[in-house]
Design an enzyme around this catalytic site. Structure first.
Site, PDB file in Angstrom:
ATOM      1  N   GLY A 288       0.847  -1.195   0.000  1.00 43.10           N
ATOM      2  CA  GLY A 288       0.000   0.000   0.000  1.00 43.10           C
ATOM      3  C   GLY A 288       0.876   1.236   0.000  1.00 43.10           C
ATOM      4  N   ARG A 289       1.468   1.501   1.165  1.00 47.27           N
ATOM      5  CA  ARG A 289       2.267   2.718   1.339  1.00 47.27           C
ATOM      6  C   ARG A 289       3.389   2.836   0.300  1.00 47.27           C
ATOM      7  NH1 ARG A 289       2.864   4.832   6.721  1.00 47.27           N
ATOM      8  NH2 ARG A 289       2.339   2.735   7.402  1.00 47.27           N
ATOM      9  N   CYS A 357      -9.509  21.896  17.973  1.00 47.61           N
ATOM     10  CA  CYS A 357      -9.386  22.240  19.394  1.00 47.61           C
ATOM     11  C   CYS A 357      -8.818  21.093  20.207  1.00 47.61           C
ATOM     12  CB  CYS A 357     -10.752  22.640  19.925  1.00 47.61           C
ATOM     13  SG  CYS A 357     -11.395  23.996  18.955  1.00 47.61           S
TER      14      CYS A 357
HETATM   15  N1  LLP Z   1      -2.128  -6.113   3.981  1.00 48.11           N
HETATM   16  C1  LLP Z   1      -2.738  -6.081   5.183  1.00 48.11           C
HETATM   17  C2  LLP Z   1      -3.440  -7.280   5.655  1.00 48.11           C
HETATM   18  C3  LLP Z   1      -2.697  -4.909   5.956  1.00 48.11           C
HETATM   19  O1  LLP Z   1      -3.280  -4.878   7.152  1.00 48.11           O
HETATM   20  C4  LLP Z   1      -2.014  -3.769   5.468  1.00 48.11           C
HETATM   21  C5  LLP Z   1      -1.953  -2.525   6.244  1.00 48.11           C
HETATM   22  C6  LLP Z   1      -1.406  -3.846   4.187  1.00 48.11           C
HETATM   23  C7  LLP Z   1      -1.471  -5.046   3.483  1.00 48.11           C
HETATM   24  C8  LLP Z   1      -0.676  -2.700   3.562  1.00 48.11           C
HETATM   25  O2  LLP Z   1       0.445  -2.342   4.289  1.00 48.11           O
HETATM   26  P1  LLP Z   1       1.479  -1.262   3.717  1.00 48.11           P
HETATM   27  O3  LLP Z   1       2.156  -1.855   2.507  1.00 48.11           O
HETATM   28  O4  LLP Z   1       0.725  -0.046   3.354  1.00 48.11           O
HETATM   29  O5  LLP Z   1       2.411  -1.044   4.841  1.00 48.11           O
HETATM   30  N2  LLP Z   1      -2.614   3.921   9.198  1.00 48.11           N
HETATM   31  C9  LLP Z   1      -1.250   3.467   9.391  1.00 48.11           C
HETATM   32  C10 LLP Z   1      -0.941   2.221   8.606  1.00 48.11           C
HETATM   33  C11 LLP Z   1      -1.902   1.064   8.851  1.00 48.11           C
HETATM   34  C12 LLP Z   1      -1.612  -0.167   8.012  1.00 48.11           C
HETATM   35  C13 LLP Z   1      -2.684  -1.195   8.160  1.00 48.11           C
HETATM   36  N3  LLP Z   1      -2.509  -2.387   7.380  1.00 48.11           N
HETATM   37  C14 LLP Z   1      -0.299   4.618   9.089  1.00 48.11           C
HETATM   38  O6  LLP Z   1      -0.746   5.718   8.786  1.00 48.11           O
HETATM   39  O7  LLP Z   1       0.926   4.447   9.186  1.00 48.11           O
END
Ligand code: LLP
Length: 435
Positions: A288-289, A357
């Site tokens: 994702g990220r 706030c």
């Molecule tokens: N697969 C599963 C099962 C996940 O739970 C997640 C992310 C991903 C893939 C994707 O992960 P990535 O490649 O994006 O690291 N809100 C938080 C991040 C939460 C991630 C949740 N799960 C932040 O802003 O850092």
């Protein structure tokens, strides 16, 4: 030598002719046309990150399921879908987004620890590629739903390898005390049960140990355990063909040195070749990220500069309701003026805060920046992932609009909701209505 990148992996976001651009469009033009705060993404940066990931595994059967939760704007999903991406979704809502953006169900992985019966039925009715099951209860419910619908559910079971991902504790998912997956000790029993349940077609093993991983070590320990489990289960006669390694590769926000994609690909190659000799396995990834994080900024305008007793506060028009990461995880996001100051003013410590706030509504505390002035436009960098998707209307603030740039074109891909829309879901209780 070219100038260092403003944001890692995103040369599209750069100063040109004295102003910050996203691709060929100057950020101030978008701010003037759309208003602030506004998220601005580079389609080119997103596409390149996807292509890099795909290229790293091009020589083997591998599926890339973009983790929609990072940025679920329909135009972003569609941009990736056109390149062949699948989707990793965690709710019916995200499933619907992926479908609406043109990604068919047979390219969608359905993850998540709490899928409801309705959501499971929706996924089966839309020919989901794989359901990543996280508990015995879910497995049994899925079997019942599949039988009722006269369908067969393709299943991977997510395991919890009990590994410390060495990331922020709120986004680490692979320790035994976390709610995710099935621990390795119980996994063989659940796999055996899955292989016999009606309506279930057991396909593989899935894992995801956390997000924003900046070291390779945790991946290595977790993946080795998972691949060894896979080998053991196959040896016991289970018909497994798929290994889903989840997401989690970190990006650079400040000075992190996340694992390189090449090293990550080499690790997976070694483990699968070494441990699975010759077994036919299809790999899946859920980044994702990595795909969208550095492809976007949040543009915001300075409202006031206020001298406190111990701090200079720069109050901007974006707030924690637009970008929650600093408030929730103490996350660092680089902040830059979109027009670098011509004079060589020495930086001074300033705290960039929003109008909400709460004291936690701060994007940076005591950050050394050139002296900022009201009206000035700033860009909060690396805001493409977990930015807009985590926004809310807290303080009844309409969350920021989203804009996608491609070359010299830009389009509003999500409008800022109107006040009518914000208030419109509320209903006056009958005893309060009238007069
Ligand atoms: N697969 C599963 C099962 C996940 O739970 C997640 C992310 C991903 C893939 C994707 O992960 P990535 O490649 O994006 O690291 N809100 C938080 C991040 C939460 C991630 C949740 N799960 C932040 O802003 O850092």
């Amino acid at each position: 030598m070219s100038a260092p990148l403003l944001q890692a992996d995103a040369p599209e976001i750069a100063y040109r002719e004295g102003e910050l651009h996203v691709e060929a469009v100057v950020v101030s033009r978008i701010a003037a046309a759309v208003g602030t705060p506004v998220y601005i993404y580079s389609a080119g940066a997103i596409e390149r990150q996807y292509r890099r990931f795909a290229a790293a595994f091009a020589d083997r059967p591998a599926r890339l399921c973009y983790s929609v939760k990072a940025n679920s704007n329909l135009s972003i999903i569609a941009t990736l879908g056109r390149l062949g991406a699948g989707a990793d979704v965690v709710s019916e809502g995200e499933f619907r987004r992926a479908l609406a953006a043109g990604i068919p169900g047979d390219r969608i992985v359905f993850s998540g620890v709490g899928k409801t019966e309705t959501e499971l039925a929706f996924a089966l009715e839309h020919d989901v590629y794989q359901v990543n099951v996280e508990s015995r209860g879910e497995l049994e419910l899925l079997s019942a739903v599949a039988r009722r619908l006269k369908r067969v559910a393709p299943v991977a079971i997510r395991v919890n390898p009990d590994v410390d991902a060495r990331t922020h504790h709120k986004i680490a998912t692979g320790k035994k005390e976390n709610k995710f997956g099935i621990d390795l000790a119980h996994a063989p029993d659940i796999f055996a049960e899955a292989a016999t349940l009606p309506g279930i077609a057991l396909k593989g093993v899935a894992v995801h140990i956390g997000s924003q991983l900046t070291a390779m070590g945790p991946f290595e320990i977790a993946f080795r355990r998972v691949v060894e489990l896979f080998r053991g289960l196959v040896a016991r006669g289970l018909p497994l063909q798929r290994l889903d390694f989840g997401g989690g590769i970190g990006i650079r926000y400040r000075d992190e040195t996340p694992p390189s994609l090449d090293d990550y690909a080499v690790l997976i190659r070694h483990l699968t070749e070494q441990l699975l000799d010759g077994l036919e396995v299809e790999l899946a990834f859920e980044p994702g990220r990595f795909i969208v994080g550095n492809a976007g900024v949040l543009a915001t305008r300075v409202l006031y500069v206020k001298e406190g007793v111990t701090r200079r506060f720069v109050v901007v028009d974006a707030a924690m309701n637009d970008l929650l990461r600093p408030a929730l995880y103490d996350a660092w996001h680089e902040i830059v003026p979109t027009k670098p100051h011509g004079r060589a003013e020495p930086p001074v410590k300033q705290s960039i805060v929003g109008p909400v706030c709460e004291t936690g509504d701060a994007f940076a505390l005591d950050r050394a920046l050139p002296p900022l002035a009201p009206g000035e436009l700033l860009a909060i960098l690396s805001a493409g992932a977990y930015g807009a998707v985590m926004s809310s209307s807290y303080n009844t603030r309409p969350p920021a609009a989203e804009v996608l740039v491609r070359g010299g074109d830009f389009a509003v891909v999500r409008e800022r909701p109107s006040y009518e829309a914000l208030l419109g879901l509320d209903r006056m209780a009958p005893w309060l209505a009238g007069r």
